[in-house]
Design a protein around this motif. Structure first.
Motif, PDB file in Angstrom:
ATOM      1  N   PRO A   1       0.780  -1.230   0.000  1.00  0.00           N
ATOM      2  CA  PRO A   1       0.000   0.000   0.000  1.00  0.00           C
ATOM      3  C   PRO A   1       0.817   1.289   0.000  1.00  0.00           C
ATOM      4  N   MET A   2       2.109   1.214   0.316  1.00  0.00           N
ATOM      5  CA  MET A   2       2.899   2.437   0.389  1.00  0.00           C
ATOM      6  C   MET A   2       4.365   2.142   0.149  1.00  0.00           C
ATOM      7  N   SER A   3       5.079   3.191  -0.184  1.00  0.00           N
ATOM      8  CA  SER A   3       6.521   3.128  -0.381  1.00  0.00           C
ATOM      9  C   SER A   3       7.213   3.377   0.960  1.00  0.00           C
ATOM     10  N   LEU A   4       8.349   2.719   1.155  1.00  0.00           N
ATOM     11  CA  LEU A   4       9.163   2.927   2.367  1.00  0.00           C
ATOM     12  C   LEU A   4      10.593   3.303   1.962  1.00  0.00           C
ATOM     13  N   THR A   5      10.720   4.184   0.991  1.00  0.00           N
ATOM     14  CA  THR A   5      12.026   4.498   0.427  1.00  0.00           C
ATOM     15  C   THR A   5      12.733   5.683   1.069  1.00  0.00           C
ATOM     16  N   SER A   6      12.117   6.320   2.062  1.00  0.00           N
ATOM     17  CA  SER A   6      12.765   7.472   2.706  1.00  0.00           C
ATOM     18  C   SER A   6      12.412   7.518   4.176  1.00  0.00           C
ATOM     19  N   LEU A   7      13.163   8.296   4.912  1.00  0.00           N
ATOM     20  CA  LEU A   7      12.906   8.469   6.338  1.00  0.00           C
ATOM     21  C   LEU A   7      11.483   8.948   6.567  1.00  0.00           C
ATOM     22  N   SER A   8      11.041   9.951   5.836  1.00  0.00           N
ATOM     23  CA  SER A   8       9.702  10.501   6.078  1.00  0.00           C
ATOM     24  C   SER A   8       8.611   9.471   5.790  1.00  0.00           C
ATOM     25  N   LEU A   9       8.807   8.619   4.792  1.00  0.00           N
ATOM     26  CA  LEU A   9       7.805   7.599   4.489  1.00  0.00           C
ATOM     27  C   LEU A   9       7.781   6.496   5.549  1.00  0.00           C
ATOM     28  N   VAL A  10       8.946   6.114   6.056  1.00  0.00           N
ATOM     29  CA  VAL A  10       9.002   5.103   7.124  1.00  0.00           C
ATOM     30  C   VAL A  10       8.392   5.674   8.400  1.00  0.00           C
ATOM     31  N   LYS A  11       8.739   6.904   8.721  1.00  0.00           N
ATOM     32  CA  LYS A  11       8.171   7.567   9.909  1.00  0.00           C
ATOM     33  C   LYS A  11       6.654   7.629   9.806  1.00  0.00           C
ATOM     34  N   SER A  12       6.146   8.028   8.642  1.00  0.00           N
ATOM     35  CA  SER A  12       4.701   8.107   8.432  1.00  0.00           C
ATOM     36  C   SER A  12       4.047   6.738   8.582  1.00  0.00           C
ATOM     37  N   ALA A  13       4.693   5.705   8.072  1.00  0.00           N
ATOM     38  CA  ALA A  13       4.143   4.352   8.182  1.00  0.00           C
ATOM     39  C   ALA A  13       4.084   3.900   9.642  1.00  0.00           C
ATOM     40  N   ILE A  14       5.058   4.289  10.441  1.00  0.00           N
ATOM     41  CA  ILE A  14       5.042   3.933  11.862  1.00  0.00           C
ATOM     42  C   ILE A  14       3.947   4.710  12.582  1.00  0.00           C
ATOM     43  N   GLU A  15       3.862   5.994  12.308  1.00  0.00           N
ATOM     44  CA  GLU A  15       2.903   6.852  13.010  1.00  0.00           C
ATOM     45  C   GLU A  15       1.458   6.654  12.547  1.00  0.00           C
ATOM     46  N   ASN A  16       1.255   6.368  11.269  1.00  0.00           N
ATOM     47  CA  ASN A  16      -0.107   6.380  10.725  1.00  0.00           C
ATOM     48  C   ASN A  16      -0.614   5.050  10.167  1.00  0.00           C
ATOM     49  N   ARG A  17       0.280   4.099   9.957  1.00  0.00           N
ATOM     50  CA  ARG A  17      -0.147   2.872   9.285  1.00  0.00           C
ATOM     51  C   ARG A  17       0.195   1.595  10.070  1.00  0.00           C
ATOM     52  N   ASN A  18       0.503   1.725  11.348  1.00  0.00           N
ATOM     53  CA  ASN A  18       0.768   0.556  12.212  1.00  0.00           C
ATOM     54  C   ASN A  18       1.926  -0.313  11.756  1.00  0.00           C
ATOM     55  N   LEU A  19       2.973   0.303  11.234  1.00  0.00           N
ATOM     56  CA  LEU A  19       4.109  -0.481  10.749  1.00  0.00           C
ATOM     57  C   LEU A  19       4.713  -1.346  11.854  1.00  0.00           C
ATOM     58  N   LEU A  20       4.846  -0.800  13.066  1.00  0.00           N
ATOM     59  CA  LEU A  20       5.440  -1.597  14.150  1.00  0.00           C
ATOM     60  C   LEU A  20       4.594  -2.823  14.470  1.00  0.00           C
ATOM     61  N   SER A  21       3.285  -2.674  14.454  1.00  0.00           N
ATOM     62  CA  SER A  21       2.414  -3.835  14.693  1.00  0.00           C
ATOM     63  C   SER A  21       2.560  -4.870  13.590  1.00  0.00           C
ATOM     64  N   ARG A  22       2.658  -4.406  12.355  1.00  0.00           N
ATOM     65  CA  ARG A  22       2.765  -5.333  11.225  1.00  0.00           C
ATOM     66  C   ARG A  22       4.079  -6.103  11.246  1.00  0.00           C
ATOM     67  N   ILE A  23       5.190  -5.439  11.575  1.00  0.00           N
ATOM     68  CA  ILE A  23       6.463  -6.174  11.562  1.00  0.00           C
ATOM     69  C   ILE A  23       6.568  -7.120  12.751  1.00  0.00           C
ATOM     70  N   ASN A  24       5.690  -6.948  13.764  1.00  0.00           N
ATOM     71  CA  ASN A  24       5.692  -7.835  14.923  1.00  0.00           C
ATOM     72  C   ASN A  24       4.554  -8.852  14.909  1.00  0.00           C
ATOM     73  N   SER A  25       3.690  -8.792  13.906  1.00  0.00           N
ATOM     74  CA  SER A  25       2.530  -9.679  13.832  1.00  0.00           C
ATOM     75  C   SER A  25       2.962 -11.112  13.503  1.00  0.00           C
ATOM     76  N   THR A  26       2.432 -12.062  14.245  1.00  0.00           N
ATOM     77  CA  THR A  26       2.720 -13.467  13.941  1.00  0.00           C
ATOM     78  C   THR A  26       1.657 -14.052  13.012  1.00  0.00           C
ATOM     79  N   THR A  27       0.492 -13.416  12.941  1.00  0.00           N
ATOM     80  CA  THR A  27      -0.575 -13.924  12.074  1.00  0.00           C
ATOM     81  C   THR A  27      -0.533 -13.323  10.671  1.00  0.00           C
ATOM     82  N   ASN A  28      -0.044 -12.102  10.538  1.00  0.00           N
ATOM     83  CA  ASN A  28       0.044 -11.437   9.237  1.00  0.00           C
ATOM     84  C   ASN A  28       1.353 -10.647   9.189  1.00  0.00           C
ATOM     85  N   PRO A  29       2.488 -11.364   9.180  1.00  0.00           N
ATOM     86  CA  PRO A  29       3.786 -10.693   9.348  1.00  0.00           C
ATOM     87  C   PRO A  29       4.231  -9.910   8.119  1.00  0.00           C
TER      88      PRO A  29
END
Length: 123
Positions: A70-98
């Motif tokens: 759903p999104m690009s993670l090619t820059s600091l601002s995009l990764v930061k946005s994914a953590i703050e707004n798109r639950n990136l930390l939950s997704r990378i830690n998910s065991t059911t939908n990793p």
């Protein structure tokens, strides 16, 4: 008897003088004004996070994203946005939908990303 009193007074005087000239630094902790964990290391996007993202995420989260990402993670601002707004930390830690879909990245990498976020996303 008088010499004993004079000796005690001199001893007390030197004790008071010695204590008053102390810098009070021994045994005193320094005040931490930035509220960071003193045991944590300063992380940066360039040195610590970018290599993790490149090795684990950019096969799908490139620019433009592929494989229905759903999104690009090619820059600091995009990764930061994914953590703050798109639950990136939950997704990378998910065991059911990793993320990445082929299995969880190493715990040390996931913890580094979380700590980097806790440190305020330093560049």
């Amino acid at each position: 008897m008088k010499t004993i009193k004079i000796g005690l007074l001199l001893g007390l005087y030197f004790l008071v003088i010695a204590c008053s000239k102390s810098d009070n630094s021994e045994g005193m902790g320094t005040e931490d004004t930035n509220n960071e964990d003193p045991n944590s290391t300063a992380l940066s996007y360039q040195n610590d996070i970018r290599p993790i993202i490149q090795g684990n995420c950019l096969s799908c989260h490139s620019n433009p994203p592929t494989n229905n990402a759903p999104m690009s993670l090619t820059s600091l601002s995009l990764v930061k946005s994914a953590i703050e707004n798109r639950n990136l930390l939950s997704r990378i830690n998910s065991t059911t939908n990793p993320m990445p879909p082929d299995g969880l990245m190493p715990l040390s990498a996931r913890e580094l990303i979380a700590e980097w976020a806790n440190q305020g996303f330093p560049e």
